[in-house]
Design a protein around this motif. Structure first.
Motif, PDB file in Angstrom:
ATOM      1  N   LEU A  37       9.511 -10.175   7.052  1.00 32.75           N
ATOM      2  CA  LEU A  37       9.854  -8.792   6.760  1.00 32.75           C
ATOM      3  C   LEU A  37      11.335  -8.586   7.069  1.00 32.75           C
ATOM      4  CD1 LEU A  37       8.712  -5.989   5.935  1.00 32.75           C
ATOM      5  CD2 LEU A  37       8.453  -5.517   8.379  1.00 32.75           C
ATOM      6  N   LEU A  38      12.076  -8.135   6.079  1.00 28.97           N
ATOM      7  CA  LEU A  38      13.494  -7.824   6.250  1.00 28.97           C
ATOM      8  C   LEU A  38      13.628  -6.337   6.533  1.00 28.97           C
ATOM      9  CD1 LEU A  38      16.563  -8.430   6.042  1.00 28.97           C
ATOM     10  CD2 LEU A  38      16.362  -7.901   3.587  1.00 28.97           C
ATOM     11  N   THR A  39      14.340  -6.016   7.601  1.00 24.83           N
ATOM     12  CA  THR A  39      14.684  -4.636   7.903  1.00 24.83           C
ATOM     13  C   THR A  39      16.181  -4.488   7.701  1.00 24.83           C
ATOM     14  OG1 THR A  39      12.906  -4.446   9.518  1.00 24.83           O
ATOM     15  CG2 THR A  39      14.683  -2.817   9.656  1.00 24.83           C
ATOM     16  N   VAL A  40      16.569  -3.457   6.953  1.00 17.10           N
ATOM     17  CA  VAL A  40      17.974  -3.128   6.722  1.00 17.10           C
ATOM     18  C   VAL A  40      18.197  -1.760   7.348  1.00 17.10           C
ATOM     19  CG1 VAL A  40      19.803  -2.837   5.012  1.00 17.10           C
ATOM     20  CG2 VAL A  40      17.872  -4.366   4.525  1.00 17.10           C
ATOM     21  N   TRP A  41      19.186  -1.672   8.245  1.00 16.07           N
ATOM     22  CA  TRP A  41      19.442  -0.439   8.972  1.00 16.07           C
ATOM     23  C   TRP A  41      20.872   0.018   8.713  1.00 16.07           C
ATOM     24  CZ3 TRP A  41      17.065   3.380  11.282  1.00 16.07           C
ATOM     25  CH2 TRP A  41      17.782   4.220  12.135  1.00 16.07           C
ATOM     26  N   HIS A  98      16.947   3.444   6.740  1.00 16.82           N
ATOM     27  CA  HIS A  98      16.470   2.070   6.859  1.00 16.82           C
ATOM     28  C   HIS A  98      15.469   1.740   5.764  1.00 16.82           C
ATOM     29  CE1 HIS A  98      12.875   3.887   8.579  1.00 16.82           C
ATOM     30  NE2 HIS A  98      12.296   2.723   8.427  1.00 16.82           N
ATOM     31  N   LEU A  99      15.356   0.456   5.515  1.00 17.27           N
ATOM     32  CA  LEU A  99      14.376  -0.057   4.558  1.00 17.27           C
ATOM     33  C   LEU A  99      13.693  -1.268   5.175  1.00 17.27           C
ATOM     34  CD1 LEU A  99      16.540  -0.076   1.294  1.00 17.27           C
ATOM     35  CD2 LEU A  99      14.769   1.589   1.898  1.00 17.27           C
ATOM     36  N   SER A 100      12.434  -1.458   4.857  1.00 20.05           N
ATOM     37  CA  SER A 100      11.694  -2.668   5.223  1.00 20.05           C
ATOM     38  C   SER A 100      11.197  -3.292   3.933  1.00 20.05           C
ATOM     39  CB  SER A 100      10.501  -2.329   6.126  1.00 20.05           C
ATOM     40  OG  SER A 100      10.962  -1.805   7.348  1.00 20.05           O
TER      41      SER A 100
END
Length: 137
Positions: A37-41, A98-100
């Motif tokens: 899982l990629l989290t972009v903050w 943020h996105l996951s």
């Protein structure tokens, strides 16, 4: 289970959009992870992240124009912020910071025409920093 963290830095010329899909895909590919899982903050209160239709900038621009119309009555008002950018904060708060994104078989599970965008709400040039975190194997 392993994890990887990193940053993506963008120089924004002012209010507008920057597609970051390719940068994210490259960073994930370099990790060697097959699933996770990629989290972009987004580390800023006057910028946002958005998934939207890729390959059709008009669709993203129309979404942003609708957001500007929805917040237009705030334009003359000023907050306690010495820069007076209440409007940019409201727009950013209306979107996500943020996105996951799931990673399966080494690929981000974006839709066929889906891309990831950084939205800059301030009218002046800004350096924007995104924190990236990948959890998986």
């Amino acid at each position: 289970m392993r994890q990887r963290s990193g940053r993506l830095v963008l120089d924004m010329a002012g209010q507008g959009i920057a597609e970051i899909t390719d940068g994210l895909e490259t960073w994930v590919a370099e990790s060697g992870f097959a699933q996770g899982l990629l989290t972009v903050w987004c580390r800023h209160t006057t910028a946002s992240l958005l998934t939207h239709e890729r390959g059709n900038p008009a669709a993203v621009n129309e979404t942003l124009a609708a957001l500007r119309r929805m917040t237009a009555d705030l334009a003359p008002r000023r907050s306690r912020d010495p820069r007076g950018d209440l409007l940019t904060h409201v727009r950013a708060a209306s979107m996500s910071a943020h996105l996951s994104i799931p990673l399966i078989e080494g690929r981000l599970m974006l839709g066929l025409r889906q891309g990831v965008y950084l939205i800059e709400h301030r009218p002046t040039p800004q350096e924007r920093r995104l924190a990236l975190h990948l959890l998986g194997e």
